[in-house]
Structures are given as C-alpha cells and as structure tokens.
Write a protein that holds these residues in place. Structure first.
Motif, PDB file in Angstrom:
ATOM      1  N   ALA A 115       0.830  -1.208   0.000  1.00 14.30           N
ATOM      2  CA  ALA A 115       0.000   0.000   0.000  1.00 14.30           C
ATOM      3  C   ALA A 115       0.861   1.252   0.000  1.00 14.30           C
ATOM      4  CB  ALA A 115      -0.939  -0.004   1.209  1.00 14.30           C
ATOM      5  N   ILE A 116       2.023   1.197   0.653  1.00 10.49           N
ATOM      6  CA  ILE A 116       2.934   2.338   0.656  1.00 10.49           C
ATOM      7  C   ILE A 116       3.520   2.537  -0.737  1.00 10.49           C
ATOM      8  CG2 ILE A 116       5.085   3.255   1.591  1.00 10.49           C
ATOM      9  CD1 ILE A 116       4.498   1.671   4.160  1.00 10.49           C
ATOM     10  N   ALA A 117       3.999   1.455  -1.341  1.00  2.00           N
ATOM     11  CA  ALA A 117       4.570   1.547  -2.687  1.00  2.00           C
ATOM     12  C   ALA A 117       3.549   2.082  -3.679  1.00  2.00           C
ATOM     13  CB  ALA A 117       5.083   0.177  -3.126  1.00  2.00           C
ATOM     14  N   GLN A 118       2.299   1.647  -3.537  1.00  2.00           N
ATOM     15  CA  GLN A 118       1.248   2.108  -4.437  1.00  2.00           C
ATOM     16  C   GLN A 118       0.946   3.583  -4.210  1.00  2.00           C
ATOM     17  OE1 GLN A 118      -2.428  -0.056  -4.080  1.00  2.00           O
ATOM     18  NE2 GLN A 118      -3.305   0.862  -5.918  1.00  2.00           N
ATOM     19  N   ALA A 119       0.926   4.004  -2.949  1.00  2.00           N
ATOM     20  CA  ALA A 119       0.587   5.388  -2.631  1.00  2.00           C
ATOM     21  C   ALA A 119       1.626   6.366  -3.167  1.00  2.00           C
ATOM     22  CB  ALA A 119       0.444   5.556  -1.123  1.00  2.00           C
ATOM     23  N   VAL A 120       2.910   6.010  -3.046  1.00  2.00           N
ATOM     24  CA  VAL A 120       3.961   6.940  -3.467  1.00  2.00           C
ATOM     25  C   VAL A 120       4.444   6.680  -4.894  1.00  2.00           C
ATOM     26  CG1 VAL A 120       4.717   7.252  -1.089  1.00  2.00           C
ATOM     27  CG2 VAL A 120       5.858   5.545  -2.523  1.00  2.00           C
ATOM     28  N   GLY A 121       4.012   5.556  -5.486  1.00  2.00           N
ATOM     29  CA  GLY A 121       4.385   5.270  -6.857  1.00  2.00           C
ATOM     30  C   GLY A 121       5.780   4.731  -7.031  1.00  2.00           C
ATOM     31  N   ARG A 122       6.321   4.135  -5.978  1.00  2.00           N
ATOM     32  CA  ARG A 122       7.697   3.631  -6.039  1.00  2.00           C
ATOM     33  C   ARG A 122       7.918   2.584  -4.963  1.00  2.00           C
ATOM     34  NH1 ARG A 122      13.178   6.997  -4.606  1.00  2.00           N
ATOM     35  NH2 ARG A 122      14.675   5.589  -5.582  1.00  2.00           N
ATOM     36  N   ASP A 123       8.587   1.490  -5.327  1.00  4.56           N
ATOM     37  CA  ASP A 123       8.945   0.449  -4.364  1.00  4.56           C
ATOM     38  C   ASP A 123      10.440   0.550  -4.100  1.00  4.56           C
ATOM     39  OD1 ASP A 123       9.395  -1.784  -2.855  1.00  4.56           O
ATOM     40  OD2 ASP A 123       8.532  -3.215  -4.270  1.00  4.56           O
ATOM     41  N   VAL A 124      10.812   0.871  -2.864  1.00  4.63           N
ATOM     42  CA  VAL A 124      12.224   1.062  -2.525  1.00  4.63           C
ATOM     43  C   VAL A 124      12.791  -0.121  -1.746  1.00  4.63           C
ATOM     44  CG1 VAL A 124      12.025   3.569  -2.593  1.00  4.63           C
ATOM     45  CG2 VAL A 124      11.634   2.363  -0.428  1.00  4.63           C
ATOM     46  N   THR A 125      12.128  -1.271  -1.827  1.00  5.57           N
ATOM     47  CA  THR A 125      12.621  -2.469  -1.136  1.00  5.57           C
ATOM     48  C   THR A 125      14.072  -2.744  -1.528  1.00  5.57           C
ATOM     49  OG1 THR A 125      10.420  -3.467  -1.022  1.00  5.57           O
ATOM     50  CG2 THR A 125      12.313  -4.960  -0.855  1.00  5.57           C
ATOM     51  N   GLY A 126      14.907  -2.978  -0.516  1.00  3.21           N
ATOM     52  CA  GLY A 126      16.305  -3.304  -0.740  1.00  3.21           C
ATOM     53  C   GLY A 126      17.239  -2.117  -0.786  1.00  3.21           C
ATOM     54  N   LEU A 127      16.705  -0.909  -0.858  1.00  4.22           N
ATOM     55  CA  LEU A 127      17.548   0.281  -0.935  1.00  4.22           C
ATOM     56  C   LEU A 127      17.891   0.804   0.457  1.00  4.22           C
ATOM     57  CD1 LEU A 127      15.874   2.280  -3.851  1.00  4.22           C
ATOM     58  CD2 LEU A 127      17.642   0.511  -3.955  1.00  4.22           C
ATOM     59  N   THR A 128      19.006   1.515   0.540  1.00  2.00           N
ATOM     60  CA  THR A 128      19.384   2.169   1.785  1.00  2.00           C
ATOM     61  C   THR A 128      18.725   3.542   1.856  1.00  2.00           C
ATOM     62  OG1 THR A 128      21.342   3.230   0.854  1.00  2.00           O
ATOM     63  CG2 THR A 128      21.617   0.995   1.752  1.00  2.00           C
ATOM     64  N   LEU A 129      18.736   4.090   3.055  1.00  2.00           N
ATOM     65  CA  LEU A 129      18.170   5.421   3.258  1.00  2.00           C
ATOM     66  C   LEU A 129      18.832   6.428   2.322  1.00  2.00           C
ATOM     67  CD1 LEU A 129      16.205   7.009   5.175  1.00  2.00           C
ATOM     68  CD2 LEU A 129      18.229   7.521   6.557  1.00  2.00           C
ATOM     69  N   GLU A 130      20.149   6.313   2.144  1.00  7.47           N
ATOM     70  CA  GLU A 130      20.883   7.259   1.308  1.00  7.47           C
ATOM     71  C   GLU A 130      20.569   7.097  -0.176  1.00  7.47           C
ATOM     72  OE1 GLU A 130      22.514   6.877   5.188  1.00  7.47           O
ATOM     73  OE2 GLU A 130      22.237   5.317   3.670  1.00  7.47           O
ATOM     74  N   GLN A 131      20.133   5.919  -0.582  1.00 10.45           N
ATOM     75  CA  GLN A 131      19.729   5.707  -1.971  1.00 10.45           C
ATOM     76  C   GLN A 131      18.329   6.222  -2.257  1.00 10.45           C
ATOM     77  OE1 GLN A 131      20.478   1.438  -1.919  1.00 10.45           O
ATOM     78  NE2 GLN A 131      22.121   1.680  -3.410  1.00 10.45           N
ATOM     79  N   ILE A 132      17.540   6.402  -1.209  1.00 10.18           N
ATOM     80  CA  ILE A 132      16.173   6.873  -1.366  1.00 10.18           C
ATOM     81  C   ILE A 132      16.103   8.386  -1.221  1.00 10.18           C
ATOM     82  CG2 ILE A 132      13.807   6.681  -0.499  1.00 10.18           C
ATOM     83  CD1 ILE A 132      14.668   3.966   0.731  1.00 10.18           C
ATOM     84  N   TYR A 133      16.785   8.913  -0.216  1.00 10.87           N
ATOM     85  CA  TYR A 133      16.733  10.330   0.098  1.00 10.87           C
ATOM     86  C   TYR A 133      18.090  10.973  -0.115  1.00 10.87           C
ATOM     87  CZ  TYR A 133      12.503   8.899   2.613  1.00 10.87           C
ATOM     88  OH  TYR A 133      11.281   8.367   2.949  1.00 10.87           O
ATOM     89  N   SER A 134      18.078  12.292  -0.258  1.00 11.99           N
ATOM     90  CA  SER A 134      19.333  13.027  -0.353  1.00 11.99           C
ATOM     91  C   SER A 134      19.286  14.220   0.588  1.00 11.99           C
ATOM     92  CB  SER A 134      19.576  13.500  -1.792  1.00 11.99           C
ATOM     93  OG  SER A 134      18.592  14.445  -2.170  1.00 11.99           O
ATOM     94  N   GLY A 135      20.454  14.714   0.919  1.00  7.17           N
ATOM     95  CA  GLY A 135      20.574  15.957   1.668  1.00  7.17           C
ATOM     96  C   GLY A 135      19.858  15.950   2.996  1.00  7.17           C
ATOM     97  N   ARG A 136      19.117  17.029   3.220  1.00  8.66           N
ATOM     98  CA  ARG A 136      18.462  17.236   4.507  1.00  8.66           C
ATOM     99  C   ARG A 136      17.391  16.188   4.774  1.00  8.66           C
ATOM    100  NH1 ARG A 136      16.807  23.247   6.596  1.00  8.66           N
ATOM    101  NH2 ARG A 136      16.414  22.718   8.776  1.00  8.66           N
ATOM    102  N   ALA A 137      16.734  15.725   3.698  1.00  7.10           N
ATOM    103  CA  ALA A 137      15.706  14.706   3.879  1.00  7.10           C
ATOM    104  C   ALA A 137      16.304  13.418   4.418  1.00  7.10           C
ATOM    105  CB  ALA A 137      14.989  14.444   2.551  1.00  7.10           C
ATOM    106  N   ALA A 138      17.488  13.043   3.902  1.00 10.41           N
ATOM    107  CA  ALA A 138      18.162  11.840   4.405  1.00 10.41           C
ATOM    108  C   ALA A 138      18.534  12.005   5.871  1.00 10.41           C
ATOM    109  CB  ALA A 138      19.401  11.538   3.567  1.00 10.41           C
ATOM    110  N   GLY A 139      19.010  13.194   6.223  1.00 11.43           N
ATOM    111  CA  GLY A 139      19.367  13.447   7.617  1.00 11.43           C
ATOM    112  C   GLY A 139      18.178  13.376   8.541  1.00 11.43           C
ATOM    113  N   SER A 140      17.043  13.903   8.102  1.00  9.56           N
ATOM    114  CA  SER A 140      15.831  13.853   8.911  1.00  9.56           C
ATOM    115  C   SER A 140      15.354  12.416   9.100  1.00  9.56           C
ATOM    116  CB  SER A 140      14.720  14.675   8.246  1.00  9.56           C
ATOM    117  OG  SER A 140      15.063  16.030   8.204  1.00  9.56           O
ATOM    118  N   GLY A 141      15.348  11.654   8.017  1.00  6.47           N
ATOM    119  CA  GLY A 141      14.949  10.257   8.111  1.00  6.47           C
ATOM    120  C   GLY A 141      15.840   9.470   9.041  1.00  6.47           C
ATOM    121  N   ARG A 142      17.149   9.739   8.958  1.00  8.32           N
ATOM    122  CA  ARG A 142      18.097   9.031   9.829  1.00  8.32           C
ATOM    123  C   ARG A 142      17.857   9.388  11.292  1.00  8.32           C
ATOM    124  NH1 ARG A 142      22.176  10.903   7.767  1.00  8.32           N
ATOM    125  NH2 ARG A 142      22.381   9.355   6.096  1.00  8.32           N
TER     126      ARG A 142
END
Length: 198
Positions: A115-142
């Motif tokens: 349901a998350i993948a469908q809602a955002v239009g992307r499946d990030v299974t297997g990726l690291t936080l840094e591969q999904i987000y960049s910059g300040r967004a990655a820092g916030s997620g971390r």
C-alpha cells in the motif's frame, strides 16, 4: 537486563522544511527511478510525548499498531523480533516498512508495504536510506530512525511527500523498535498512514 517499563509513550516529531528536498534517484529500473520529494523534511520543531489516547484520537490505525507492539513488550522496554508473526500485523502489513540498521549509521529498507509503494508510486525495497533520500531529507529520516533505535521507544512523525500522479501527499508514521537475541535493536517497523488519500 532492561528494566520494566510503563505503557508506551510516543515521541512526536513534525517534519517541517520551507524548501522541498529532492530524494535520490539512483535505483535501477523505470519504477524505482521515480524521484520522490519531501517538502517538510527538517526536525526543528519541539518534541513532545504523545500518549496512547492522544495517538488514538489522531490516528486510530497507528494507535492499534502501537497497541500490538505494546502488548508484545510483556513488561520489557521493547519487544523482541521473535515475538512477532506476520499474522500479528495482518491488517497493517501493506502499510509497514521493515527497516534494518546497517553498518555505521546506515539503514536498509528490507521490505516496503504494498500500500505504501502504491501510494507513493515507487517500491524502494532493498535500498538504503541514502539511496532513497538526499541531503536534509536523508538526515531527517536518519534522525527519526536513530531516535527510535537509540532511545528504544516509538517515534511518531508526520509531513508531506510528492507521490507519482498526485500532489503533495500527507502522511503519518509510527516507528517502533524491536530487539534481537543479543538485546540490540535489529528491526524498525515503520507503520505509515495517508489520511488524505482517497
């Protein structure tokens, strides 16, 4: 041994940032190449404790998820990963990201709910936080994941992100930690909801 804890209280964060932060688009394949954006990406706002009743009023689905996690604690500060079976979260499975702490301060998304993948239009299974987000967004997620893991407590956050075929999509998220056999946090379950998604 960790001391017995009272009923869970949730640390609350609101993701706020005046400038959209682009997410990295390094994944291969057409579906994974979609660049997500987080508009409310920083964690500058004050933190407050969010009790179970307040969470229930805010988002009953997240409150139900917290109640399951809280029950499995059985008096401990956090439950063990082995205490859970998939059927425990049957009604929540499509809305859960399973995140694994990695070497250093990295995190890997081992599983992304359908349901998350469908809602955002992307499946990030297997990726690291840094591969999904960049910059300040990655820092916030971390920092959100670090809070849940380091303080060994649930963390609530909310914000907005850009989703495929939609305008800015509001989300709420509750991140709960789980121990491994050695008493270290080995999994973080991030239960998301999308209150404005019709």
């Amino acid at each position: 041994a960790h001391q017995q804890q009272p009923a869970a209280r949730v640390q609350r964060q609101h993701l706020h940032h005046p400038q959209p932060a682009l997410l990295a688009a390094e994944a291969a394949g057409a579906q994974r190449s979609r660049v997500l954006k987080v508009r409310d990406a920083s964690m500058d706002s004050a933190r407050t404790d969010l009790g179970a009743e307040e969470l229930a009023a805010l988002d009953p689905e997240l409150a139900d998820f917290l109640a399951i996690w809280d029950e499995r604690r059985a008096g401990r500060d956090i439950p063990c990963r082995a205490d859970f079976l998939p059927e425990d979260f049957r009604s929540h499975l499509g809305y859960i990201n399973v995140v694994e702490p990695g070497p250093g301060d990295s995190y890997r998304y081992r599983l992304v709910g359908t349901a998350i993948a469908q809602a955002v239009g992307r499946d990030v299974t297997g990726l690291t936080l840094e591969q999904i987000y960049s910059g300040r967004a990655a820092g916030s997620g971390r920092r959100i994941l670090d809070l849940a893991s380091g303080q060994r407590r649930p963390v609530y956050c909310d914000g907005t992100l850009e989703a495929s075929g939609k305008d800015w999509l509001g989300f709420r998220m509750l991140v709960v930690p789980m121990d491994g056999p050695d008493g270290r946090v080995v999994r973080l379950f991030a239960r998301m909801s999308f209150p404005n998604l019709g």
